[in-house]
Design an enzyme around this catalytic site. Structure first.
Site, PDB file in Angstrom:
ATOM      1  N   SER A   1       0.805  -1.222   0.000  1.00 57.95           N
ATOM      2  CA  SER A   1       0.000   0.000   0.000  1.00 57.95           C
ATOM      3  C   SER A   1       0.840   1.276   0.000  1.00 57.95           C
ATOM      4  CB  SER A   1      -0.939   0.011   1.205  1.00 57.95           C
ATOM      5  OG  SER A   1      -0.219  -0.069   2.412  1.00 57.95           O
TER       6      SER A   1
ATOM      7  N   LYS B   1      -6.262   3.840   8.674  1.00 58.67           N
ATOM      8  CA  LYS B   1      -5.290   4.724   8.037  1.00 58.67           C
ATOM      9  C   LYS B   1      -5.794   6.161   7.993  1.00 58.67           C
ATOM     10  CE  LYS B   1      -3.198   1.157   5.113  1.00 58.67           C
ATOM     11  NZ  LYS B   1      -3.009   0.664   3.743  1.00 58.67           N
TER      12      LYS B   1
END
Length: 817
Positions: A695, A738
């Site tokens: 990611s 996140k």
């Protein structure tokens, strides 16, 4: 039953069918029942009935012979009239015969599957009257002496023999009822003389009297030889024998108690037959034997299991929802799944009452798997589910279990064998339909004793667990009504076949706002009570709780938060006692005094845009945060240097970013020779912490292009997404954590993959305020949002394509004429 209509006769035919008998002799004038099961005997009886109803009873020399011939039978037998005959369902025959004559066999021969014998009657030889009377009296006297010496005969038989007046009958009946050898009894039958028979019986009675006298003398000698110590030992042994007899009575009572319990359980037929077999074995054993103790324990387990005991489900959706909301804050997906289960079960019950579906369909329960980091409420929500259903609850911890016997139990052949944890849990729950929590199924071990995860396959399969068999019980136990709930931290550690049987429900980590609510509603009141404080004696402000969450704990759940609250309250309790204050108020400024300096400093955004520094986002089981990707370009030989404990996937993302930058070098204004004459160093700070995952791809690309093109990256933008060589942006996981980590760090713009846009629904609307989201499908979009000046800044630096030079045509000289 065949009945004889006329009186028994004494006519003796010349040829008689033969019925062999084993181990006994019949004498004239006796009436006896005889059971015949062998074909040779049954055919002889049928032949006798079709003729004159007279049959010859002869003893076998060897009673083990099944098909006796002429050599296997004695030469003297007894002619008998068949009074009655009855055939049983199993083919055997019972007949009642009356003996009337001694006969000697002249010849045996076979006919139609049975033996026939040519016979002659043995005449009765009378003796002298005085001699017969003397022998008669002597025999009767010796018979009476034998009875007095302790020879047991039933009183009726003894009195009948003593009342006989016929000398011949006296000799015959004594020979029949006493335990003489078969040869002696046969010799008395074969003796026609009454005198000789009486003499023979007298001799046998003398031998019997001598034997009993010898036994008495030996016992007397042994008794006289025992000294004082031996007598004490003898008495002790007698006491033990008496105790054993008493225990035997207790054992009979115990067997009867087990029998009553087993009858009350209403066990399935296959289980009942096995349990009754064990109970029969137990009844035949001595109560103090080791084997009896093993069987007693087994029967105790059987009778204490809930074979047919169950609790009725309290299916009230509103009450269940109230209980779930009261016990837990958040966890909306889990609560919804539980309420869905209750709704489905209630509908099934209604259909079952109407006769539309069988009870077995209602009983089936799902296998729920709660997956999430430690401390987020997986175990406690299972207890709340049991409470809302009104069911019994039992927890089984499987962490570290390495032996298959932990699940299935040990076979009873082993010393100290016990049932497995599942059956033990059912006994402790006391119900056939409890909620059983299988905790930490991802931490099962494997050893040479077997794989416990494989032992769970049958248990957790709704199609098979109706007949779950524990090795100790050895009989199937119905587990289909149990609601199994499993918990795990890492589902990838669960074997595939086992994981396939479960319904996954994911528990995400708590965000700061959820932790704050949990602390105010549950943790603080509980810790006040545990530390002996009243509700208003200590007040912790909301700001103090929030700072405690962000700067003193870093976890997915709230366990450490509860410990820190407990520490604060203990220090406050000491302050109350030492200073005499009635009330203590703790603010965020007081935390350093009580707990010391902050242990964690959340990352904050960079102060200014920098070349080669991009802000990425990462997810851990304890929450999300931001990280900085730093890229430095220096003179070298075209090497790519990666540092910061990057995993293989993250290294591959860095190589893909470099290939993408090379491919688009001219478009981004990067000279190609710069790749050959420079080393590119990519570093992720916090070098002691391993980092892995795809990611960070767009953050690495942004920092790399920024360093190569010498254009700064915006400091107020955080990004996450996987990249491909062609510049596509692919989706990632952990969006909620996140984004909240970036918000906590002060970030105001977030770049996410386009396919992750639906994941924003998991974030509360109030937490999405003041955040601007960009959803990217390509790296061009990402660079346009992350670089200062966007793609326009790159395009201004773009290197124009080199124009192709025109070829000079060679002009051929003109030909001369």
């Amino acid at each position: 039953m065949s009945e004889k209509t006329d009186k028994p006769n004494t006519h003796l035919p010349d040829t008689l069918p033969v019925c062999p008998v084993r181990g006994s002799v019949i004498y004239p004038s006796m009436v006896m029942p005889i059971d015949a099961g062998r074909p040779i005997s049954i055919r002889a009886i049928d032949a006798a009935l079709t003729q004159e109803r007279v049959i010859l009873i002869v003893s076998q020399r060897d009673k083990e012979v099944e098909e006796p011939g002429a050599d296997d039978l004695y030469e003297v037998g007894t002619a008998c009239n068949v009074l009655r005959m009855r055939k049983n369902a199993d083919g055997s025959v019972q007949m009642l015969v009356q003996a009337f004559a001694r006969v000697r066999v002249q010849q045996y021969r076979k006919a139609d599957g049975y033996l026939q014998a040519s016979v002659v009657r043995l005449p009765e030889v009378e003796g002298k009257d005085t001699e017969v009377r003397a022998l008669f009296r002597e025999v009767k006297e010796r018979f009476e002496n034998l009875l007095r010496e302790g020879k047991y005969l039933s009183p009726e038989v003894a009195q009948f023999v003593l009342n006989l007046e016929d000398p011949s009958q006296l000799a015959d009946y004594i020979a029949f009822h006493l335990e003489f050898k078969l040869e002696d009894k046969q010799q008395i039958l074969a003796t026609p003389s009454v005198v000789d028979r009486l003499k023979r019986v007298a001799i046998l009675l003398d031998a019997e009297l001598d034997l009993m006298e010898t036994q008495r003398r030996i016992q007397q000698q042994v008794k006289e030889e025992i000294d004082k110590n031996q007598r004490e030992f003898y008495l002790r042994e007698q006491m033990k024998a008496i105790q054993r007899e008493l225990h035997g009575e207790e054992g009979e009572v115990e067997v009867e108690e087990f029998r009553e319990k087993i009858a009350a359980l209403k066990l399935p037929q296959n289980v009942l037959s096995e349990v009754e077999r064990e109970l029969s074995r137990f009844a035949r054993m001595h109560p103090d034997s080791a084997e009896a103790s093993v069987v007693r324990t087994y029967l105790d387990w059987i009778t204490n299991l809930p074979w047919n005991t169950r609790t009725e489900d309290q299916i009230d959706l509103k009450e269940a929802q109230r209980i779930l909301e009261e016990d837990h804050y958040g966890l909306e997906k889990v609560k919804d799944r539980v309420l869905e289960y209750l709704a489905v079960r209630k509908l099934k019950l209604e259909r079952q009452k109407n006769g539309e579906i069988p009870l077995e369909e209602v009983s089936k329960g799902p296998i729920l798997l709660f997956v999430g980091p430690p401390g987020v409420g997986k175990t406690s929500i299972a207890r709340s589910i049991a409470k809302s259903l009104g069911r019994k609850y039992h927890r089984i911890s499987l962490g570290g279990a390495r032996d298959e016997s932990d699940i299935r139990g040990h076979r009873r052949t082993y010393i100290g064998a016990m049932p497995g944890r599942i059956i033990q849990g059912m006994r402790q729950a006391g119900s056939k339909n409890p909620v059983i929590l299988l905790d930490e199924v991802d931490k099962l071990g494997v050893s040479y004793q077997g794989d416990p995860a494989a032992a769970l396959l049958e248990l957790l399969d709704p199609a098979q667990n109706k007949e779950f068999t524990d090795h100790y019980l050895g009989v199937p136990f119905d587990m289909s009504e149990v609601l199994f709930i499993c918990t795990a931290n890492f589902p990838q550690n669960i074997p595939g076949p086992l994981f396939d049987r479960m319904e996954l429900i994911e528990f995400t980590s708590y965000i700061e706002q959820e932790k704050l609510e949990i602390a105010k509603r549950y943790l603080l009141p509980r810790q006040l009570a545990e530390n002996g404080l009243k509700e208003n004696q200590v007040v912790i402000t909301e700001a103090a709780l929030m700072r405690l969450i962000t700067h003193y704990t870093r976890e997915a759940g709230v366990r450490n938060l509860e410990r820190e609250i407990g520490t604060l309250l203990r220090k406050a309790a000491r302050t109350i006692l030492e200073s005499g204050k009635k009330r203590v108020r703790i603010t965020d400024a007081d935390l350093e005094k009580y707990l010391g300096p902050a242990r964690y400093q959340p990352e904050s955004e960079a102060r200014t845009p920098q070349v080669g520094v991009a802000t990425g986002m990462f997810y851990t089981p304890v929450g999300g945060d931001i990280m900085f990707i730093e890229v430095s370009v220096m003179p070298g030989k075209g090497n790519l240097i990666l540092t910061g404990q990057l995993g293989e996937v993250m290294k591959e993302s860095a190589r893909a970013a470099l290939s993408y930058a090379k491919k688009n070098a001219s478009r981004f204004g990067i000279p190609l020779e710069k790749f050959d004459n420079s080393d590119v160093h990519i570093h992720v700070p916090a070098g002691a912490v391993p980092k892995e995952g795809p990611s960070a791809g767009i953050a690495i690309t942004s920092a790399l292009v920024s360093a190569l093109a010498e254009i700064p990256v915006r400091n107020d933008v955080a990004m996450t997404g996987e990249i491909t060589l062609t510049g596509r942006v692919l989706p990632i996981g952990g969006v909620k954590e996140k984004v909240l980590g970036a918000r906590r760090a002060g970030i105001r713009e977030v770049i996410l993959p386009k396919q992750n846009q639906p994941d924003l629904s998991d974030i509360p609307a109030n937490l999405r305020q003041n955040l601007k989201f960009h959803f990217a499908e390509s790296l061009d979009e990402v660079l346009d949002w992350t670089l200062v000046g966007g793609l326009a800044a790159l395009e201004r630096k773009a290197i124009p394509p080199t124009p192709k030079k025109a070829r000079r045509s060679k002009v051929q000289p003109a030909a001369r004429a």
